[in-house]
Design an enzyme around this catalytic site. Structure first.
Site, PDB file in Angstrom:
ATOM      1  N   SER A   1       0.832  -1.192   0.000  1.00  0.00           N
ATOM      2  CA  SER A   1       0.000   0.000   0.000  1.00  0.00           C
ATOM      3  C   SER A   1       0.879   1.259   0.000  1.00  0.00           C
ATOM      4  O   SER A   1       1.689   1.446  -0.902  1.00  0.00           O
ATOM      5  CB  SER A   1      -0.949  -0.037   1.202  1.00  0.00           C
ATOM      6  OG  SER A   1      -1.957   0.931   1.104  1.00  0.00           O
TER       7      SER A   1
ATOM      8  N   ASP B   1      -9.524  -2.698  -6.793  1.00  0.00           N
ATOM      9  CA  ASP B   1      -9.056  -2.089  -5.543  1.00  0.00           C
ATOM     10  C   ASP B   1      -9.945  -0.898  -5.173  1.00  0.00           C
ATOM     11  O   ASP B   1     -10.062   0.055  -5.932  1.00  0.00           O
ATOM     12  CB  ASP B   1      -7.604  -1.628  -5.720  1.00  0.00           C
ATOM     13  CG  ASP B   1      -6.940  -1.228  -4.409  1.00  0.00           C
ATOM     14  OD1 ASP B   1      -7.575  -0.557  -3.587  1.00  0.00           O
ATOM     15  OD2 ASP B   1      -5.765  -1.577  -4.221  1.00  0.00           O
TER      16      ASP B   1
ATOM     17  N   HIS C   1      -8.037  -4.389  -1.876  1.00  0.00           N
ATOM     18  CA  HIS C   1      -6.803  -3.690  -1.496  1.00  0.00           C
ATOM     19  C   HIS C   1      -6.011  -4.556  -0.531  1.00  0.00           C
ATOM     20  O   HIS C   1      -6.415  -4.776   0.619  1.00  0.00           O
ATOM     21  CB  HIS C   1      -7.143  -2.347  -0.847  1.00  0.00           C
ATOM     22  CG  HIS C   1      -5.944  -1.506  -0.555  1.00  0.00           C
ATOM     23  ND1 HIS C   1      -5.188  -0.911  -1.542  1.00  0.00           N
ATOM     24  CD2 HIS C   1      -5.345  -1.170   0.616  1.00  0.00           C
ATOM     25  CE1 HIS C   1      -4.192  -0.246  -1.005  1.00  0.00           C
ATOM     26  NE2 HIS C   1      -4.260  -0.390   0.311  1.00  0.00           N
TER      27      HIS C   1
END
Length: 337
Positions: free
Chosen positions: A154, A277, A306
């Site tokens: 991330s 996502d 995600h």
């Protein structure tokens, strides 16, 4: 090399992008890295003169602490978590266990004021903190091994791509980046929109809690302004950018967006992203001519959310966590090549 891998199949009844994203948070893997596996905490200073420290969790290769274990392959894997995560985040644990069982040593890095590192830094982390990554890599290089891989997730996936695209000593032989916000401004615009407000509100609440707790050395006037932030853009403009030394939030986003650094990457890398996502939109991904970057392998799945990627359990993968194997297969291939 570029690949479009659609072999990931989401677990039945967990096909949706939000379910894939939150399932791991609600039902994380058991963190056995600190009881079933030998673990030690390491604190190291940053190099920016702030007096800040970074908290690392170190799991040495299993063969050094167990009689019956996979032989150490000579490599360490450095794992770096995403926004408001920690060394205990689900992907840090699941990828860390997979790496240890394959013969790696593992270091899980807490970004500034995250996890157990809360309170040992005066400054916050940010999406482009290359100097902190370099400090940790130097430590591993000096104390454990000169054969290192790096895996970011991330926000730190952006950090890792940026770092390896910069002109500096990288210490690591390869990297992976999962669910990276390649363009910080456009990612911010998305999460500040109605489509992303569930995740925006969650992250803003946790970030404001740290500001309220007093871990940062800021004036009451700045604190009051930060706590009035209604968007990611405002929070980064009022707090992250000025505290990190940027003139404003747009300069911060411009300098730290990893999409600008792809052309400078000189080591093999794997970038993984899900087309659905709900936190980092896929538009930027589809605009990039990935074939222009021969050292980068890409995996774009249709589903996965995600940093989710939960598949059906199987005899060889009883937890149904798809991501650890994809990442470790890549790193194993770099050892053999």
């Amino acid at each position: 090399m570029t690949s479009s891998n659609r072999e990931f199949k989401p677990r039945r009844f967990l096909e949706g992008r939000h379910l894939q994203t939150v399932y791991n948070v609600l039902f994380p893997p058991d963190n056995s890295l600190e009881d079933e596996y030998y673990s030690e905490s390491i604190l190291i200073p940053t190099n920016d003169g702030s007096g800040d420290h970074l908290w690392l969790e170190h799991n040495p290769p299993l063969s050094l602490v167990r009689k019956k274990a996979s032989k150490w392959n000579g490599y360490y894997l450095l794992l770096i978590h995403g926004m408001e995560g920690s060394s205990e985040s689900h992907y840090m644990v699941s990828v860390g266990k997979e790496a240890l069982n394959r013969g790696y040593g593992v270091v899980r890095m807490n970004l500034r004021n995250c996890g157990r590192g809360l309170g040992i830094a005066k400054k916050p982390y940010n999406a482009g903190q290359s100097e902190d990554l370099e400090v940790v890599l130097k430590y591993i290089y000096k104390h454990f091994t000169r054969s290192i891989f790096v895996s970011g997730f991330s926000l730190s996936a952006n950090l890792v791509i940026k770092f390896f695209g910069e002109k500096r000593e990288h210490y690591s032989k390869a990297f992976s980046a999962t669910s990276p916000p390649l363009d910080l401004k456009r990612s911010c615009d998305f999460i500040d929109s109605r489509a992303g407000n569930f995740y925006r509100d969650h992250f803003l609440d946790t970030m404001k809690e740290k500001v309220t707790s007093g871990v940062y050395e800021i004036s009451e006037k700045m604190k009051e302004r930060v706590l009035r932030s209604k968007s990611f853009f405002d929070f980064d403009d009022f707090f992250t950018a000025p505290i990190s030394g940027y003139a404003n939030v747009l300069e911060y986003y411009n300098i730290c967006s990893s999409v600008k650094y792809l052309g400078g990457i000189k080591v093999p890398g794997l970038i993984v992203h899900a087309d659905d996502d709900p936190v980092v939109p896929s538009e930027v991904w589809h605009e990039i001519r990935w074939k222009s970057y021969p050292l980068i392998q890409t995996v774009l799945t249709e589903k996965g959310g995600h940093v989710g990627f939960i598949s059906d359990p199987s005899p060889d993968n009883p937890e149904g966590r798809w991501l650890p194997r994809i990442l470790l297969d890549f790193f194993d291939s770099q050892i053999k090549s």
